[in-house]
Write a protein that holds these residues in place. Structure first.
Motif, PDB file in Angstrom:
ATOM      1  N   SER A  92       8.469  44.569  10.253  1.00 19.40           N
ATOM      2  CA  SER A  92       8.085  44.275   8.952  1.00 19.40           C
ATOM      3  C   SER A  92       9.053  43.674   7.981  1.00 19.40           C
ATOM      4  O   SER A  92      10.269  43.925   8.198  1.00 19.40           O
ATOM      5  N   ILE A 119       9.815  43.597   4.103  1.00 14.55           N
ATOM      6  CA  ILE A 119       9.229  43.997   2.719  1.00 14.55           C
ATOM      7  C   ILE A 119      10.369  43.741   1.716  1.00 14.55           C
ATOM      8  O   ILE A 119      11.650  44.077   1.928  1.00 14.55           O
ATOM      9  N   GLY A 135      12.529  46.123   5.235  1.00 16.77           N
ATOM     10  CA  GLY A 135      11.912  46.069   6.505  1.00 16.77           C
ATOM     11  C   GLY A 135      12.561  46.438   7.742  1.00 16.77           C
ATOM     12  O   GLY A 135      13.771  46.352   7.561  1.00 16.77           O
ATOM     13  N   THR A 178      11.038  52.123   6.491  1.00 23.48           N
ATOM     14  CA  THR A 178      11.750  51.168   5.701  1.00 23.48           C
ATOM     15  C   THR A 178      12.874  51.990   5.143  1.00 23.48           C
ATOM     16  O   THR A 178      13.137  53.267   5.459  1.00 23.48           O
ATOM     17  N   THR A 216       6.723  44.157  -5.272  1.00 23.76           N
ATOM     18  CA  THR A 216       7.000  44.193  -4.186  1.00 23.76           C
ATOM     19  C   THR A 216       5.941  43.260  -3.324  1.00 23.76           C
ATOM     20  O   THR A 216       5.103  42.721  -3.746  1.00 23.76           O
ATOM     21  N   ALA A 264       4.994  42.747   0.935  1.00 20.55           N
ATOM     22  CA  ALA A 264       5.163  43.088   2.275  1.00 20.55           C
ATOM     23  C   ALA A 264       4.432  42.224   3.286  1.00 20.55           C
ATOM     24  O   ALA A 264       3.161  41.887   3.453  1.00 20.55           O
TER      25      ALA A 264
END
Length: 431
Positions: A77, A79, A105, A137, A416, A418
């Protein structure tokens, strides 16, 4: 003292519930590499390997011989938390201070295993082990250390570290009524485990009696729950079929080791073990279709409904309401295609639109938004009885404006975003 402990429990469980549910809101499908390569379109009825039982137990009747699948999904991920400010009263009035950007991430690895065993032409049984969650996270250490005075590191009250892992053990059976209809059912034994830290670095401002305490909140909790799933398959013929499934998700009760510092002036942390939080998980309904148009080309699709509106509120096991939520139901819309290149190679692709679970309440710890999935993959047939699957997906979300406020803490505002890459590898065998 009893009143203080009651207030502490409520505050703590509110924090923990936010961590767990936001991880669920960032749910990523991870049932198989085959499904990943087509954005999970048609997954409740295609039945090209044993992983189909994760979506629809009735599809096990489509297998004539025992089938085994072993796989691994890697989730990477990306983020980003930007335009972040902390707003708090000061002698000069209400002021906002900028917080450095953060990239939170991380990577998760989610294994899976499935086995289907036909008893005869009408009955099949199966067992599965896979995960619905694999979220990690991690904010940088001392997040918000650039803030002035008493606000230093206060942004970490909303940041910290969040890790969620779950394991679903499924036992299923299916029965073929006739050439067109099959029914199936299964039991799900769900184990969930989470680690959660908040307020790292704030211990530097605490009294000397708290020396050695590094986090304002430190939770390591787990729990078990039992659910079930039902499914049906309708076959027009061997080239055209539909699948419908329903999954009942239980309320999971989590407890474990909990350390929490509600008030530094009290001069000591509180350790609350075995406190339980009722976490209602969402039910799911999925409709899938598969159509073999010719000997080279097939199309498939799915619509899935996820009952996130079960999160109207969270409560303890004694009935105390902790916090009201405004979650909304989610939807997945997926479409894909499979191309049978030759005896050795099968190619696939797919697209999914995945709607957000969060609505009015948002968070920087595990951001959520509507998402687009772009997927591709292939199968390489080693021989007539075994193959290797590879799938890859790029998942991209939207920018979300977040506002968070906790009792006794300054307000945080941020934007944010993602994205994620998912990679899947799988080995399948028929006996």
């Amino acid at each position: 003292m009893l009143i203080k402990k009651t207030h502490l429990t409520i505050a703590l469980l509110t924090t923990f519930s936010s961590f767990y549910l936001q991880a669920a809101g960032f749910q990523l499908n991870s049932q198989s590499a085959t499904g990943l390569g087509r954005a999970f379109s048609g997954d409740a009825v295609i039945a090209d390997n044993a992983s189909v039982m994760a979506k629809n137990p009735a599809a096990m009747t489509l297998f004539k011989t025992p089938a085994l699948s072993l796989g691994l999904i890697a989730i990477n991920s990306d983020i980003n938390i930007q335009n972040t400010t902390i707003t708090s009263p000061t002698p000069a009035g209400i002021m906002s201070f900028p917080v450095e950007n953060a990239s939170i991430g991380d990577a998760s690895y989610v294994p899976n295993i499935y086995y289907i065993h036909p008893i005869n032409e009408q009955i099949a049984i199966g067992a599965s082990l896979y995960s619905n969650f694999g979220t990690v996270t991690k904010f940088p250490d001392n997040y918000g250390e650039n803030l002035p005075g008493a606000l230093k590191n206060s942004a970490d009250i909303y940041g910290g570290t969040t890790e969620v892992k779950s394991i679903n053990l499924g036992l299923s059976a299916a029965y073929r009524l006739n050439e067109q209809f099959s029914l199936g059912a299964g039991v799900d034994i769900i184990y969930g485990h989470g680690k959660f830290t908040r307020g790292r670095g704030l211990s530097t401002t605490l009294p000397s009696s708290l020396t050695g305490t590094t986090n304002l909140v430190d939770i390591d909790a787990d729990g078990f729950a039992i659910g079930f799933n039902l499914g049906a398959v309708y076959e027009i013929n061997e080239n055209h079929r539909f699948g419908l499934s329903y999954r009942y998700s239980p309320t999971l009760e989590a407890d474990g080791d909990i350390t929490y510092i509600p008030n530094a002036a009290q001069g000591k942390p509180f350790n609350l073990n075995n406190e339980k939080l009722k976490i209602p998980l969402p039910d799911m309904i999925e409709l899938s279709g598969f159509h073999q148009l010719n000997n080279k080309f097939a199309v498939h699709y799915s619509i899935q409904w996820i009952g996130w509106d079960s999160f109207t509120r969270l409560a303890t096991t004694d009935g105390t309401v902790i916090k009201e939520y405004q979650w909304q139901n989610g939807w997945h819309y997926a479409i894909g295609a499979t191309y049978y290149l030759n005896e050795k190679w099968t190619l696939r692709t797919g697209y999914m639109y995945d709607t957000s679970a969060q609505n009015q309440l948002t968070s920087i710890s595990v951001p959520d938004s509507d998402r687009n999935w772009f997927s591709g993959g292939f199968t390489y047939h080693l021989n007539a009885h075994s193959n290797i699957d590879f799938g890859i997906t790029y998942l991209t979300g939207k920018d979300i404006n977040v506002t968070e406020l906790s009792t006794g803490a300054p307000q945080l505002n941020a934007t944010t975003h993602a994205d994620a890459w998912l990679y899947g590898l799988q080995y399948s065998l028929t006996f």
